[in-house]
Design a protein around this motif. Structure first.
Motif, PDB file in Angstrom:
ATOM      1  N   ASP A 159      18.467  32.563  30.251  1.00 29.10           N
ATOM      2  CA  ASP A 159      18.368  34.013  30.427  1.00 29.10           C
ATOM      3  C   ASP A 159      17.495  34.405  31.613  1.00 29.10           C
ATOM      4  OD1 ASP A 159      19.929  34.310  28.156  1.00 29.10           O
ATOM      5  OD2 ASP A 159      18.214  34.565  26.801  1.00 29.10           O
ATOM      6  N   SER A 160      17.027  33.427  32.375  1.00 28.66           N
ATOM      7  CA  SER A 160      16.071  33.671  33.452  1.00 28.66           C
ATOM      8  C   SER A 160      16.772  33.814  34.805  1.00 28.66           C
ATOM      9  CB  SER A 160      15.087  32.499  33.524  1.00 28.66           C
ATOM     10  OG  SER A 160      15.695  31.374  34.149  1.00 28.66           O
ATOM     11  N   PRO A 161      16.018  34.163  35.865  1.00 24.09           N
ATOM     12  CA  PRO A 161      16.607  34.243  37.219  1.00 24.09           C
ATOM     13  C   PRO A 161      16.915  32.878  37.822  1.00 24.09           C
ATOM     14  CG  PRO A 161      14.560  35.525  37.045  1.00 24.09           C
ATOM     15  CD  PRO A 161      14.626  34.667  35.838  1.00 24.09           C
ATOM     16  N   ILE A 162      16.553  31.794  37.166  1.00 23.31           N
ATOM     17  CA  ILE A 162      16.779  30.456  37.717  1.00 23.31           C
ATOM     18  C   ILE A 162      18.263  30.133  37.721  1.00 23.31           C
ATOM     19  CG2 ILE A 162      16.350  27.985  37.364  1.00 23.31           C
ATOM     20  CD1 ILE A 162      13.618  28.769  36.154  1.00 23.31           C
ATOM     21  N   GLU A 163      18.783  29.764  38.905  1.00 18.95           N
ATOM     22  CA  GLU A 163      20.207  29.438  39.040  1.00 18.95           C
ATOM     23  C   GLU A 163      20.535  28.083  38.411  1.00 18.95           C
ATOM     24  OE1 GLU A 163      22.709  31.107  40.883  1.00 18.95           O
ATOM     25  OE2 GLU A 163      21.393  32.827  41.270  1.00 18.95           O
ATOM     26  N   LEU A 164      19.665  27.092  38.673  1.00 19.67           N
ATOM     27  CA  LEU A 164      19.911  25.725  38.215  1.00 19.67           C
ATOM     28  C   LEU A 164      18.582  25.006  38.062  1.00 19.67           C
ATOM     29  CD1 LEU A 164      22.105  23.513  37.637  1.00 19.67           C
ATOM     30  CD2 LEU A 164      21.849  22.840  40.035  1.00 19.67           C
ATOM     31  N   LEU A 165      18.423  24.316  36.943  1.00 11.32           N
ATOM     32  CA  LEU A 165      17.247  23.476  36.705  1.00 11.32           C
ATOM     33  C   LEU A 165      17.704  22.023  36.713  1.00 11.32           C
ATOM     34  CD1 LEU A 165      14.372  22.783  35.809  1.00 11.32           C
ATOM     35  CD2 LEU A 165      15.017  23.377  33.470  1.00 11.32           C
ATOM     36  N   ILE A 166      17.105  21.221  37.594  1.00  2.08           N
ATOM     37  CA  ILE A 166      17.471  19.812  37.737  1.00  2.08           C
ATOM     38  C   ILE A 166      16.338  18.969  37.163  1.00  2.08           C
ATOM     39  CG2 ILE A 166      18.160  18.012  39.369  1.00  2.08           C
ATOM     40  CD1 ILE A 166      18.426  20.625  41.357  1.00  2.08           C
ATOM     41  N   SER A 167      16.683  18.012  36.317  1.00  2.00           N
ATOM     42  CA  SER A 167      15.665  17.130  35.772  1.00  2.00           C
ATOM     43  C   SER A 167      16.277  15.753  35.531  1.00  2.00           C
ATOM     44  CB  SER A 167      15.068  17.704  34.493  1.00  2.00           C
ATOM     45  OG  SER A 167      13.934  16.945  34.089  1.00  2.00           O
ATOM     46  N   THR A 168      15.486  14.876  34.914  1.00  2.00           N
ATOM     47  CA  THR A 168      15.926  13.496  34.692  1.00  2.00           C
ATOM     48  C   THR A 168      16.112  13.227  33.202  1.00  2.00           C
ATOM     49  OG1 THR A 168      13.779  12.405  34.345  1.00  2.00           O
ATOM     50  CG2 THR A 168      14.402  12.915  36.622  1.00  2.00           C
ATOM     51  N   ASP A 169      16.625  12.050  32.914  1.00  2.00           N
ATOM     52  CA  ASP A 169      16.841  11.632  31.529  1.00  2.00           C
ATOM     53  C   ASP A 169      15.660  10.826  30.995  1.00  2.00           C
ATOM     54  OD1 ASP A 169      17.257   9.472  33.182  1.00  2.00           O
ATOM     55  OD2 ASP A 169      19.050   8.749  32.166  1.00  2.00           O
ATOM     56  N   SER A 170      14.461  11.060  31.540  1.00  2.00           N
ATOM     57  CA  SER A 170      13.280  10.327  31.090  1.00  2.00           C
ATOM     58  C   SER A 170      12.949  10.609  29.633  1.00  2.00           C
ATOM     59  CB  SER A 170      12.070  10.672  31.970  1.00  2.00           C
ATOM     60  OG  SER A 170      11.750  12.047  31.852  1.00  2.00           O
ATOM     61  N   VAL A 171      13.393  11.747  29.131  1.00  2.00           N
ATOM     62  CA  VAL A 171      13.237  12.118  27.720  1.00  2.00           C
ATOM     63  C   VAL A 171      14.621  12.297  27.120  1.00  2.00           C
ATOM     64  CG1 VAL A 171      12.345  13.846  26.109  1.00  2.00           C
ATOM     65  CG2 VAL A 171      11.041  13.271  28.158  1.00  2.00           C
ATOM     66  N   ASN A 172      14.852  11.691  25.977  1.00  2.00           N
ATOM     67  CA  ASN A 172      16.116  11.880  25.270  1.00  2.00           C
ATOM     68  C   ASN A 172      16.080  13.248  24.596  1.00  2.00           C
ATOM     69  OD1 ASN A 172      18.587  11.471  24.041  1.00  2.00           O
ATOM     70  ND2 ASN A 172      17.743  10.316  22.339  1.00  2.00           N
ATOM     71  N   ASN A 173      16.596  14.259  25.306  1.00  2.00           N
ATOM     72  CA  ASN A 173      16.467  15.643  24.863  1.00  2.00           C
ATOM     73  C   ASN A 173      17.834  16.229  24.524  1.00  2.00           C
ATOM     74  OD1 ASN A 173      15.960  18.374  24.531  1.00  2.00           O
ATOM     75  ND2 ASN A 173      14.443  18.457  26.164  1.00  2.00           N
ATOM     76  N   PRO A 174      18.159  16.337  23.229  1.00  2.00           N
ATOM     77  CA  PRO A 174      19.475  16.857  22.848  1.00  2.00           C
ATOM     78  C   PRO A 174      19.648  18.341  23.134  1.00  2.00           C
ATOM     79  CG  PRO A 174      18.099  16.560  20.905  1.00  2.00           C
ATOM     80  CD  PRO A 174      17.340  15.967  22.062  1.00  2.00           C
ATOM     81  N   PHE A 175      18.559  19.070  23.309  1.00  2.00           N
ATOM     82  CA  PHE A 175      18.654  20.520  23.480  1.00  2.00           C
ATOM     83  C   PHE A 175      19.229  20.918  24.837  1.00  2.00           C
ATOM     84  CE2 PHE A 175      14.911  19.889  20.630  1.00  2.00           C
ATOM     85  CZ  PHE A 175      15.487  20.407  19.470  1.00  2.00           C
ATOM     86  N   VAL A 176      19.155  20.033  25.834  1.00  2.00           N
ATOM     87  CA  VAL A 176      19.552  20.415  27.193  1.00  2.00           C
ATOM     88  C   VAL A 176      20.984  20.010  27.528  1.00  2.00           C
ATOM     89  CG1 VAL A 176      17.157  20.181  27.922  1.00  2.00           C
ATOM     90  CG2 VAL A 176      18.735  18.285  28.301  1.00  2.00           C
ATOM     91  N   LYS A 177      21.624  19.238  26.667  1.00  2.00           N
ATOM     92  CA  LYS A 177      22.891  18.599  27.035  1.00  2.00           C
ATOM     93  C   LYS A 177      24.047  19.577  27.200  1.00  2.00           C
ATOM     94  CE  LYS A 177      21.640  14.078  25.221  1.00  2.00           C
ATOM     95  NZ  LYS A 177      21.916  12.981  24.260  1.00  2.00           N
ATOM     96  N   ASP A 178      24.009  20.706  26.519  1.00  2.00           N
ATOM     97  CA  ASP A 178      25.128  21.649  26.594  1.00  2.00           C
ATOM     98  C   ASP A 178      24.828  22.861  27.457  1.00  2.00           C
ATOM     99  OD1 ASP A 178      26.716  20.076  24.872  1.00  2.00           O
ATOM    100  OD2 ASP A 178      25.764  20.966  23.096  1.00  2.00           O
ATOM    101  N   SER A 179      23.721  22.842  28.163  1.00  2.00           N
ATOM    102  CA  SER A 179      23.349  23.996  28.978  1.00  2.00           C
ATOM    103  C   SER A 179      24.044  23.951  30.330  1.00  2.00           C
ATOM    104  CB  SER A 179      21.827  24.031  29.172  1.00  2.00           C
ATOM    105  OG  SER A 179      21.471  25.051  30.080  1.00  2.00           O
ATOM    106  N   ASP A 180      24.652  25.063  30.728  1.00  2.00           N
ATOM    107  CA  ASP A 180      25.305  25.154  32.036  1.00  2.00           C
ATOM    108  C   ASP A 180      24.299  25.297  33.175  1.00  2.00           C
ATOM    109  OD1 ASP A 180      27.821  25.010  30.874  1.00  2.00           O
ATOM    110  OD2 ASP A 180      27.970  27.186  30.621  1.00  2.00           O
ATOM    111  N   LYS A 181      23.052  25.650  32.833  1.00  2.00           N
ATOM    112  CA  LYS A 181      22.036  25.866  33.862  1.00  2.00           C
ATOM    113  C   LYS A 181      21.157  24.642  34.091  1.00  2.00           C
ATOM    114  CE  LYS A 181      21.058  30.736  34.575  1.00  2.00           C
ATOM    115  NZ  LYS A 181      19.957  31.718  34.689  1.00  2.00           N
TER     116      LYS A 181
END
Length: 321
Positions: free
Chosen positions: A261-283
């Motif tokens: 919901d923020s002004p951020i167009e795209l957030l790029i990160s790594t798979d250093s943490v097994n995070n199920p919450f981010v897998k379906d996010s388009d951003k």
């Protein structure tokens, strides 16, 4: 000696990517959590006289993941492994790196002592909250950086008029490294944190961001609050599109929704943490650093220098992301 890679309960996907890069099989193992909460670990194949690598981040479930690492170290040592290396892409307790108020624990040091006492011979990790945390360990620490991986991905986006933004003065040195890699200028957020609520106030942006596309860089985000506050401040200062890059992403479901919901167009990160919450996010875009860790292990095994990987990623690593 023979390399053998095992995975903790939250490290399996990362370890499998490492094994794919190395052309080897993941070690057979078992992790059980009993009804009262006790953890049981077992290597289901021999490790006698082998160089063992245990893959497990201390991430979304830090207490359980940390305790499990200790049990794995003990299990491998008692099974006569030649050496045991903890491959810990994210070390959450590294945030506890100083005694900055009365009657508090230096949690990162406590964890380091425990990992050593449990039998670890070496640690391979990435983007510690501060590099001096390596000194908490008396054993060798290979401290990798996500910067080359993240920057190479940012380059594929072909962002014009780019400016790199540090959310605060504490990350300014690292932000300048991003800026040099991307041949871009730097701006710095003026941030104030007054308590442990995981929220901080962004007071101002130091630097000219008018008409530029901004890339906010940081080592991790728990709630997303600082990233969003910086993004809003950048918009108020006339920035155009806002991007962000994190070494580690530990956002929960609420934090992901805030990013979306923020002004951020795209957030790029790594798979250093097994995070199920981010897998379906388009951003949110996740790039894998497992090949980087696999290449590091290969060089350790061949007794080669790891330091060239700190600043430049071999093409075969980036091609396997």
């Amino acid at each position: 000696m023979e390399i053998k890679i095992f995975a903790g309960s939250t490290g399996k996907e990362f370890a499998e990517r490492m094994c794919k890069y190395l052309g080897t099989d993941l070690g057979k193992s078992k992790v059980l959590t009993f009804t009262e909460g006790n953890t049981y670990v077992k290597a289901e194949e021999t490790v006698r006289d082998k160089d063992v690598y245990l893959v497990q981040s201390i991430g979304l479930h830090p207490n359980n993941e940390f305790t499990e690492i200790l049990f794995w170290m003990d299990a491998f040592k008692r099974a006569s492994a030649h050496s045991v290396t903890v491959v810990m892409p994210y070390f959450s307790y590294a945030k506890g790196d100083k005694k900055d108020e009365p009657r508090v624990s230096i949690r990162g040091r406590v964890c380091a002592d425990c990992i050593e006492l449990a039998g670890a011979d070496r640690v391979v990790t990435m983007d510690l909250h501060s590099p001096q945390i390596q000194g908490f360990f008396k054993i060798p620490v290979d401290h990798l950086f996500a910067l080359p991986i993240l920057c190479e991905y940012v380059k594929t986006l072909n962002i014009e008029d780019l400016i790199v933004v540090s959310p605060d003065s504490g990350f300014a040195k690292e932000a300048r490294s991003y800026a040099r890699y991307l041949n871009a200028p730097v701006a710095i957020g003026d941030k104030e944190r007054v308590d442990h609520s995981e929220n901080a106030n962004v007071i101002d942006i130091v630097g000219d961001v008018q008409g530029k596309n901004a890339l906010i860089v940081d080592d991790f985000s728990i709630s997303g609050g600082t990233l969003i506050d910086v993004a809003r401040a950048l918009k108020e200062k006339g920035a155009k599109k806002i991007y962000a890059a994190l070494s580690h992403i530990v956002l929960n479901e609420k934090g992901v929704k805030k990013i979306e919901d923020s002004p951020i167009e795209l957030l790029i990160s790594t798979d250093s943490v097994n995070n199920p919450f981010v897998k379906d996010s388009d951003k949110i875009k996740i790039v894998s650093v497992a090949p980087l860790f696999a290449e590091t292990i290969a060089r350790i095994d061949r007794k080669e220098s790891v330091s060239p990987l700190f600043n430049e990623v071999p093409s075969k690593v980036f091609n396997n992301i």
